[in-house]
Design a protein around this motif. Structure first.
Motif, PDB file in Angstrom:
ATOM      1  N   LEU A   6       0.822  -1.204   0.000  1.00  0.00           N
ATOM      2  CA  LEU A   6       0.000   0.000   0.000  1.00  0.00           C
ATOM      3  C   LEU A   6       0.854   1.252   0.000  1.00  0.00           C
ATOM      4  CD1 LEU A   6      -1.662  -2.388   1.530  1.00  0.00           C
ATOM      5  CD2 LEU A   6      -3.220  -0.544   2.092  1.00  0.00           C
ATOM      6  N   SER A 149      -8.915  -8.109  -1.697  1.00  0.00           N
ATOM      7  CA  SER A 149      -7.709  -8.166  -0.874  1.00  0.00           C
ATOM      8  C   SER A 149      -6.441  -8.348  -1.697  1.00  0.00           C
ATOM      9  CB  SER A 149      -7.787  -9.269   0.197  1.00  0.00           C
ATOM     10  OG  SER A 149      -8.916  -9.103   1.006  1.00  0.00           O
ATOM     11  N   THR A 154      -8.749  -2.680  -3.780  1.00  0.00           N
ATOM     12  CA  THR A 154      -9.695  -3.026  -2.720  1.00  0.00           C
ATOM     13  C   THR A 154      -9.117  -2.692  -1.349  1.00  0.00           C
ATOM     14  OG1 THR A 154      -8.927  -5.344  -2.571  1.00  0.00           O
ATOM     15  CG2 THR A 154     -10.703  -4.858  -4.130  1.00  0.00           C
ATOM     16  N   CYS A 155      -7.820  -2.839  -1.202  1.00  0.00           N
ATOM     17  CA  CYS A 155      -7.175  -2.500   0.068  1.00  0.00           C
ATOM     18  C   CYS A 155      -7.061  -0.993   0.257  1.00  0.00           C
ATOM     19  CB  CYS A 155      -5.784  -3.139   0.135  1.00  0.00           C
ATOM     20  SG  CYS A 155      -5.750  -4.930  -0.037  1.00  0.00           S
ATOM     21  N   GLU A 156      -6.653  -0.294  -0.792  1.00  0.00           N
ATOM     22  CA  GLU A 156      -6.457   1.153  -0.666  1.00  0.00           C
ATOM     23  C   GLU A 156      -7.778   1.894  -0.625  1.00  0.00           C
ATOM     24  OE1 GLU A 156      -1.906   1.518  -2.341  1.00  0.00           O
ATOM     25  OE2 GLU A 156      -3.528   2.124  -3.690  1.00  0.00           O
ATOM     26  N   ALA A 183      -8.540  -7.090   3.215  1.00  0.00           N
ATOM     27  CA  ALA A 183      -8.480  -5.767   2.584  1.00  0.00           C
ATOM     28  C   ALA A 183      -8.663  -4.642   3.592  1.00  0.00           C
ATOM     29  CB  ALA A 183      -9.525  -5.666   1.475  1.00  0.00           C
ATOM     30  N   THR A 186      -5.678  -4.649   6.361  1.00  0.00           N
ATOM     31  CA  THR A 186      -4.397  -4.137   5.880  1.00  0.00           C
ATOM     32  C   THR A 186      -4.496  -2.664   5.504  1.00  0.00           C
ATOM     33  OG1 THR A 186      -4.872  -4.880   3.607  1.00  0.00           O
ATOM     34  CG2 THR A 186      -3.656  -6.393   5.032  1.00  0.00           C
ATOM     35  N   GLY A 187      -5.631  -2.262   4.915  1.00  0.00           N
ATOM     36  CA  GLY A 187      -5.779  -0.867   4.521  1.00  0.00           C
ATOM     37  C   GLY A 187      -5.828   0.076   5.698  1.00  0.00           C
ATOM     38  N   VAL A 243      -1.175 -10.619   0.873  1.00  0.00           N
ATOM     39  CA  VAL A 243      -2.024  -9.929   1.843  1.00  0.00           C
ATOM     40  C   VAL A 243      -1.547 -10.241   3.258  1.00  0.00           C
ATOM     41  CG1 VAL A 243      -4.385  -9.559   2.629  1.00  0.00           C
ATOM     42  CG2 VAL A 243      -3.941 -10.099   0.226  1.00  0.00           C
ATOM     43  N   ASP A 246       1.351  -8.060   4.117  1.00  0.00           N
ATOM     44  CA  ASP A 246       0.904  -6.719   4.505  1.00  0.00           C
ATOM     45  C   ASP A 246       0.354  -6.715   5.921  1.00  0.00           C
ATOM     46  OD1 ASP A 246       1.553  -5.799   1.971  1.00  0.00           O
ATOM     47  OD2 ASP A 246      -0.499  -5.928   1.206  1.00  0.00           O
TER      48      ASP A 246
END
Length: 320
Positions: A6, A149, A154-156, A183, A186-187, A243, A246
């Protein structure tokens, strides 16, 4: 500097690209809930939008990118919420959206996917079977496969929740995040560990679907043969290595909670906060219920991530 996939600058750009209807969701301290739980509890209400979950933050980025590229189709596997979000975001950009889901997914989620104009294909088996079929469709049709994810958008997209939390000059010292594919965890975790490193990032998963939590603790991918939980939105069996990497960089802890605690959390959110939520959204409250001493006297944020729930099942759970 955190080493993850990310990027904070991209997340800030994402905030400007996402339809504002999905941004700046309510964040408020719920005194009634906190008094019962023995700590200050603030709610981040990610259900206050047209698809009633946080997932559209990510699908807004994906579909915007596809529209800019002149693409016409997209497919995903979904337990329900991603499919709704992709249907909503894709429809407004003229994309043909196909969603593959288990025929055993909650009927309310499947009905909503159809109502949003997506082509819905049902498979026997669980989410992993749906993911395999979606990959086949993407290859056959030459369209983008959205993998929650794994796809950084999708994460950001979910990470913009973290920006909104950090903007409030955090008075809270912990955030509880439902953990499925990873997602949201981690985001949000990436943003908070960058901008508010004193906030403890705690991921919560059902004991009946423990793959990502076990993977986090063992620092390697751990799969399971099956899942058994009412929290369908987080019931994956095969964590994604990228993932997990992260998550290892941003999560302070990952815990498992029992089904009874999830149901108790749903009931408490109804009675004390007036919120009808799906099981995944009650995981944070369940974690406090199972370990009250850990949170006593603290200020905790729990992210209410979805409210797409079959009402017949919901009534059975909260009345039990």
């Amino acid at each position: 500097m955190l080493t993850t996939r990310l990027d904070l600058d991209r997340i800030r750009v994402a905030r400007r690209a996402i339809d504002p209807i999905f941004l700046d969701t309510p964040l408020y301290e719920c005194d009634a809930l906190g008094r019962q739980l023995g700590c200050a509890v603030s709610i981040k209400l990610e259900t206050a939008n047209p698809v009633r979950s946080f997932k559209a933050r990510g699908t807004e980025l994906v579909t915007g990118l596809l529209a800019d590229q002149g693409r016409v189709g997209v497919v995903c596997a979904s337990a329900g919420n991603l499919g709704q979000a992709l249907g909503w975001s894709g429809r407004r950009r003229g994309l043909d959206v196909t969603v593959v889901a288990s025929r055993w997914a909650p009927a309310a989620k499947l009905d909503r996917i159809r109502a949003l104009g997506a082509e819905l294909e049902l498979v026997d088996g669980d989410f992993e079977a749906a993911r395999e079929r979606a990959a086949g469709i993407a290859q056959q049709r030459g369209v983008r496969l959205v993998e929650d994810s794994l796809d950084i958008e999708t994460c950001e997209g979910a990470a913009t929740i973290g920006l909104e939390l950090a903007d409030r000059t955090p008075s809270f010292d912990a955030v509880l995040i439902a953990l499925g594919g990873g997602a949201m965890a981690t985001g949000v975790g990436h943003v908070l560990k960058t901008l508010a490193p004193g906030v403890e990032v705690i991921c919560v998963q059902p004991a009946g679907a423990p793959a990502m939590t076990r993977s986090w603790h063992q620092r390697r991918v751990v799969t399971t043969d099956s899942t058994s939980t009412i929290a369908d939105g987080v019931a994956g069996r095969y964590p994604i290595r990228a993932v997990l990497d992260d998550l290892l960089a941003v999560a302070d802890d990952a815990v498992l909670v029992r089904e009874a605690s999830i149901v108790a959390g749903m009931r408490m959110l109804l009675e004390r906060a007036g919120l009808v939520v799906e099981p995944s959204a009650a995981l944070g409250v369940a974690a406090i219920l199972e370990d009250p001493d850990r949170f006593a006297g603290r200020h905790v944020v729990t992210i209410i991530c979805g409210s797409n729930v079959d009402l017949d099942a919901y009534h059975r759970w909260v009345r039990s």
